[in-house]
Scaffold this motif. Structure first.
Motif, PDB file in Angstrom:
ATOM      1  N   ARG A 167      64.410  41.255  28.835  1.00 42.28           N
ATOM      2  CA  ARG A 167      63.412  40.594  28.437  1.00 42.28           C
ATOM      3  C   ARG A 167      63.065  41.790  27.239  1.00 42.28           C
ATOM      4  NH1 ARG A 167      59.242  37.812  31.361  1.00 42.28           N
ATOM      5  NH2 ARG A 167      56.869  38.548  30.021  1.00 42.28           N
ATOM      6  N   ALA A 168      63.139  42.741  27.259  1.00 43.01           N
ATOM      7  CA  ALA A 168      63.143  44.013  26.416  1.00 43.01           C
ATOM      8  C   ALA A 168      63.849  43.331  24.491  1.00 43.01           C
ATOM      9  CB  ALA A 168      63.779  45.374  26.481  1.00 43.01           C
ATOM     10  N   ALA A 169      64.910  42.080  24.629  1.00 38.58           N
ATOM     11  CA  ALA A 169      65.754  42.041  23.901  1.00 38.58           C
ATOM     12  C   ALA A 169      64.516  40.588  23.385  1.00 38.58           C
ATOM     13  CB  ALA A 169      67.134  41.686  24.464  1.00 38.58           C
ATOM     14  N   ALA A 170      63.490  40.287  24.262  1.00 42.81           N
ATOM     15  CA  ALA A 170      63.075  38.792  23.817  1.00 42.81           C
ATOM     16  C   ALA A 170      61.374  39.374  23.285  1.00 42.81           C
ATOM     17  CB  ALA A 170      62.373  38.334  25.054  1.00 42.81           C
ATOM     18  N   GLU A 171      60.780  40.607  24.445  1.00 42.84           N
ATOM     19  CA  GLU A 171      59.766  41.210  23.487  1.00 42.84           C
ATOM     20  C   GLU A 171      60.562  41.736  21.828  1.00 42.84           C
ATOM     21  OE1 GLU A 171      58.867  44.271  26.275  1.00 42.84           O
ATOM     22  OE2 GLU A 171      58.078  42.837  27.199  1.00 42.84           O
ATOM     23  N   THR A 172      61.462  42.425  22.172  1.00 43.12           N
ATOM     24  CA  THR A 172      61.822  42.521  19.729  1.00 43.12           C
ATOM     25  C   THR A 172      61.768  41.670  19.263  1.00 43.12           C
ATOM     26  OG1 THR A 172      62.998  44.768  21.576  1.00 43.12           O
ATOM     27  CG2 THR A 172      63.312  43.664  19.146  1.00 43.12           C
ATOM     28  N   LEU A 173      61.991  40.853  19.861  1.00 42.60           N
ATOM     29  CA  LEU A 173      62.606  38.753  18.954  1.00 42.60           C
ATOM     30  C   LEU A 173      60.987  38.772  17.756  1.00 42.60           C
ATOM     31  CD1 LEU A 173      64.660  35.811  19.717  1.00 42.60           C
ATOM     32  CD2 LEU A 173      61.908  36.431  18.576  1.00 42.60           C
ATOM     33  N   MET A 174      60.532  39.060  18.882  1.00 46.41           N
ATOM     34  CA  MET A 174      58.166  38.510  18.413  1.00 46.41           C
ATOM     35  C   MET A 174      58.071  39.937  17.755  1.00 46.41           C
ATOM     36  SD  MET A 174      58.893  35.518  19.470  1.00 46.41           S
ATOM     37  CE  MET A 174      56.831  35.331  18.733  1.00 46.41           C
ATOM     38  N   PHE A 179      56.140  36.210  11.457  1.00 44.99           N
ATOM     39  CA  PHE A 179      54.808  35.501  12.135  1.00 44.99           C
ATOM     40  C   PHE A 179      53.608  36.770  12.875  1.00 44.99           C
ATOM     41  CE2 PHE A 179      55.467  30.608  11.479  1.00 44.99           C
ATOM     42  CZ  PHE A 179      55.578  31.179  10.090  1.00 44.99           C
ATOM     43  N   ALA A 180      54.531  37.184  13.342  1.00 45.73           N
ATOM     44  CA  ALA A 180      54.412  38.012  14.196  1.00 45.73           C
ATOM     45  C   ALA A 180      53.509  39.152  13.343  1.00 45.73           C
ATOM     46  CB  ALA A 180      54.499  38.326  15.528  1.00 45.73           C
ATOM     47  N   ARG A 181      54.166  39.691  12.844  1.00 43.90           N
ATOM     48  CA  ARG A 181      53.847  41.104  11.797  1.00 43.90           C
ATOM     49  C   ARG A 181      52.697  40.542  10.897  1.00 43.90           C
ATOM     50  NH1 ARG A 181      59.042  45.144  10.680  1.00 43.90           N
ATOM     51  NH2 ARG A 181      59.282  45.284  12.332  1.00 43.90           N
ATOM     52  N   ALA A 182      52.390  39.071  10.330  1.00 40.25           N
ATOM     53  CA  ALA A 182      51.051  38.791   9.280  1.00 40.25           C
ATOM     54  C   ALA A 182      50.223  38.831  10.447  1.00 40.25           C
ATOM     55  CB  ALA A 182      52.234  37.576   8.727  1.00 40.25           C
ATOM     56  N   GLY A 183      49.842  38.840  11.583  1.00 40.94           N
ATOM     57  CA  GLY A 183      48.784  39.109  11.880  1.00 40.94           C
ATOM     58  C   GLY A 183      49.012  36.725  12.580  1.00 40.94           C
ATOM     59  N   ARG A 187      48.285  34.922  20.297  1.00 38.63           N
ATOM     60  CA  ARG A 187      48.931  35.758  22.145  1.00 38.63           C
ATOM     61  C   ARG A 187      50.230  35.188  22.029  1.00 38.63           C
ATOM     62  NH1 ARG A 187      47.900  32.392  26.270  1.00 38.63           N
ATOM     63  NH2 ARG A 187      46.686  30.760  26.286  1.00 38.63           N
ATOM     64  N   VAL A 188      51.482  35.560  22.620  1.00 35.42           N
ATOM     65  CA  VAL A 188      52.194  35.370  22.691  1.00 35.42           C
ATOM     66  C   VAL A 188      52.521  36.020  24.125  1.00 35.42           C
ATOM     67  CG1 VAL A 188      54.960  36.243  22.361  1.00 35.42           C
ATOM     68  CG2 VAL A 188      53.416  36.156  20.311  1.00 35.42           C
ATOM     69  N   GLU A 189      53.329  34.643  24.768  1.00 37.17           N
ATOM     70  CA  GLU A 189      53.674  34.100  25.861  1.00 37.17           C
ATOM     71  C   GLU A 189      55.301  34.894  25.892  1.00 37.17           C
ATOM     72  OE1 GLU A 189      52.392  31.329  28.381  1.00 37.17           O
ATOM     73  OE2 GLU A 189      50.821  31.000  27.245  1.00 37.17           O
ATOM     74  N   ILE A 190      55.832  35.357  27.024  1.00 34.50           N
ATOM     75  CA  ILE A 190      57.444  35.184  27.784  1.00 34.50           C
ATOM     76  C   ILE A 190      57.799  35.338  28.789  1.00 34.50           C
ATOM     77  CG2 ILE A 190      59.563  36.873  27.256  1.00 34.50           C
ATOM     78  CD1 ILE A 190      58.213  38.303  25.311  1.00 34.50           C
TER      79      ILE A 190
END
Length: 201
Positions: A167-174, A179-183, A187-190
């Motif tokens: 799961r940590a790798a999935a969180e790192t991906l996002m 797109f996430a960095r640009a706001g 919200r994001v669901e994993i």
């Protein structure tokens, strides 16, 4: 037209889900030749289902409504919420064509709900995001694409099925997703996820 469906289970419906499983599989058999991806999301134990994911090629909105709301789990009261979106299949393949399968890796459904932003704001990050996925995750993506409004014109986020170590790798991906960095995401669901379908006899 490709449609994305994510149906969240109500709490405590595991027994009902199991009782309705054969009816669910029989219903889905009617869509076998149009299915792009399917499978349950899972609790932390990797066993208890928390929802159902289906990505299906359908004729249009009426067919999407029928798929979502005539489905046996829905009719029996398994689901608490049903998310329906148009979908753009960026990879152009089904989950059965995924060539991965690394022992010990886990599979995840990531739903990134988009903010209402001008097209120009999103387009400024499109090429960066394409490189981000191609350079680090091209062999790990099972399915990937944009979530769209019913008319197909409005961007409403992204959804990915991905195979990663944990799961940590999935969180790192996002975390590093441009797109996430640009706001661009509200919200994001994993979710832990596994390939679905009728079990082999």
């Amino acid at each position: 037209m490709e449609y994305f469906f994510y149906c969240r289970d109500k709490p405590g419906v595991g027994d009902l889900r199991w009782e309705m499983a054969e009816e669910h599989w029989a219903f889905m058999d009617g869509y076998a030749d149009r299915m792009i991806a399917r499978g349950p999301t899972l609790a932390a134990d990797g066993e208890e289902a928390t929802g159902s994911l289906h990505i299906v090629d359908l004729p249009g909105a009426d067919a999407a409504v029928e798929f979502a709301f005539e489905e046996p789990y829905y009719r029996a009261g398994v689901f608490d919420e049903v998310l329906v979106r148009r979908w753009h299949n960026t990879l152009g393949r089904t989950m059965w064509e995924f060539a991965g399968g690394v022992p010990g890796h886990r599979r995840f459904l990531i739903i990134a709900h988009g903010r209402p932003v001008p097209i120009s704001v999103r387009e400024a990050s499109v090429e960066q995001r394409r490189r981000h996925l191609a350079e680090a995750y091209s062999e790990r993506l099972i399915a990937h694409g944009s979530l769209l409004s019913e008319d197909g014109a409005g961007w409403m986020g992204t959804a990915s099925l991905v195979e990663l170590p944990d799961r940590a790798a999935a969180e790192t991906l996002m975390e590093h997703d441009p797109f996430a960095r640009a706001g661009l995401y509200e919200r994001v669901e994993i979710h832990d996820w596994r390939f679905g379908g009728r079990p082999a006899a």
